[in-house]
Design a protein around this motif. Structure first.
Motif, short mmCIF file in Angstrom:
data_model
loop_
_atom_site.label_atom_id
_atom_site.label_comp_id
_atom_site.label_asym_id
_atom_site.label_seq_id
_atom_site.Cartn_x
_atom_site.Cartn_y
_atom_site.Cartn_z
N ILE A 12 0.78 -1.25 -0.16
CA ILE A 12 0.12 -0.04 0.11
C ILE A 12 0.74 1.27 -0.09
O ILE A 12 0.72 2.13 -0.82
N LEU A 13 1.95 1.18 0.94
CA LEU A 13 2.90 2.49 0.93
C LEU A 13 3.60 2.71 -0.28
O LEU A 13 3.87 3.78 -0.70
N PHE A 14 3.90 1.49 -0.93
CA PHE A 14 4.96 1.66 -2.32
C PHE A 14 3.89 2.42 -3.35
O PHE A 14 4.30 3.26 -3.75
N VAL A 15 2.41 2.06 -3.41
CA VAL A 15 1.71 2.38 -4.53
C VAL A 15 1.44 3.74 -4.18
O VAL A 15 1.37 4.78 -5.07
N VAL A 16 0.96 4.09 -2.95
CA VAL A 16 0.46 5.38 -2.72
C VAL A 16 1.78 6.35 -2.54
O VAL A 16 1.39 7.69 -3.16
N TRP A 17 2.82 6.09 -2.09
CA TRP A 17 4.03 7.07 -2.40
C TRP A 17 4.18 7.41 -3.64
O TRP A 17 4.47 8.48 -3.96
N THR A 18 4.25 6.30 -4.44
CA THR A 18 4.67 6.54 -5.95
C THR A 18 3.76 7.46 -6.62
O THR A 18 4.02 8.46 -7.57
#
Length: 269
Positions: A12-18
């Motif tokens: 989730i963090l990977f997608v949201v951050w990018t």
């Protein structure tokens, strides 16, 4: 003291951050008229200052998060190696090597932008390492996914979603490469056509009316949708990561040393 850490937060963090990072560079570049705001290439959203610095930070942290995700995935499958066929274990190792290639590609993309003739080749090599091995990585995870019996019926739902996303991503990857190579061939055979960015549209009056400009739009449009499908594939790891957690154990060094000295060591008979 023990710290429990749920692992589904990483996809989730990977997608949201990018997504938020690229949206930021896109918005800044469009506001400053650094490119046509409709469908620039993703790399062009971080081509000029000040957004190029933000783009480098975003991609670098995204690479680090992706490495964490792939390491967790590798360890998750590795710990269940006794329950899997040899082919699954081999695919697990291959997948991790492919993931490292993707991480290297992301670092190259973030470190070498497309605005410099001396670095653009390295940038394109990095982009190739991101897209093609990235697609292969998710193919491997789709094959491995059904071995997780703990997901029960949800593993088949995850499998079907991944197959659909891979089918879409594969078509979009093919279209992106086809339109990009066709565009580059057209540009190389023309003396007055350049990449349609804000820097050269003003100096190349023929660019918007030639065949090259639509080809560029087709390539960039395919790229955006292809990347979106890859991020959706990353989110399909959430149900599998939900089954595991990481536990950090923090102990006083003196306490550990004292207990170690009091314990009797085994002797060889």
């Amino acid at each position: 003291m023990k710290l429990q850490h749920r692992l589904e937060i990483y996809p989730i963090l990977f997608v949201v951050w990018t997504v938020l990072g690229v949206a930021t560079t896109y918005t800044i570049g469009a506001a400053l008229n650094h490119y046509p705001a409709l469908i620039p290439a993703i790399s062009h959203t971080g081509e000029f200052p000040p957004e190029n610095g933000i783009f480098t930070i975003v991609v670098t942290i995204s690479a680090f998060l992706f490495l964490i995700i792939c390491t967790i995935r590798f360890k998750q499958i590795f710990d269940e190696r006794e329950d899997h066929y040899l082919s699954i274990r081999i695919l697990n190792f291959i997948g991790y090597l492919v993931a490292i290639t993707v991480v290297i590609g992301m670092l190259l993309v973030g470190s070498f932008d497309v605005s410099d003739r001396e670095t653009i080749t390295v940038h394109f090599i990095g982009a190739f390492f991101v897209y093609v091995p990235g697609f292969i990585y998710y193919v491997i995870q789709t094959i491995i996914g059904p071995v997780f019996k703990s997901l029960n019926r949800w593993r088949w739902v995850v499998l079907m979603v991944r197959i659909v996303l891979l089918f879409m991503g594969g078509i979009l990857l093919f279209l992106y490469l086809f339109f990009l190579f066709t565009y580059r061939i057209f540009v190389n055979n023309s003396t007055n056509i350049m990449i349609p960015t804000q820097m050269n549209i003003s100096t190349t009056s023929a660019a918007p009316t030639t065949v090259a400009y639509p080809l560029f739009n087709y390539a960039t449009g395919s790229q955006w949708f292809m990347v979106a499908s890859f991020y959706a594939l990353a989110l399909t790891l959430i149900p599998e990561f939900y089954m595991i957690e990481m536990v950090f154990t923090i102990r006083n060094r003196k306490y550990v040393t004292r207990n170690s000295s009091n314990s009797s060591s085994p002797s060889l008979q």
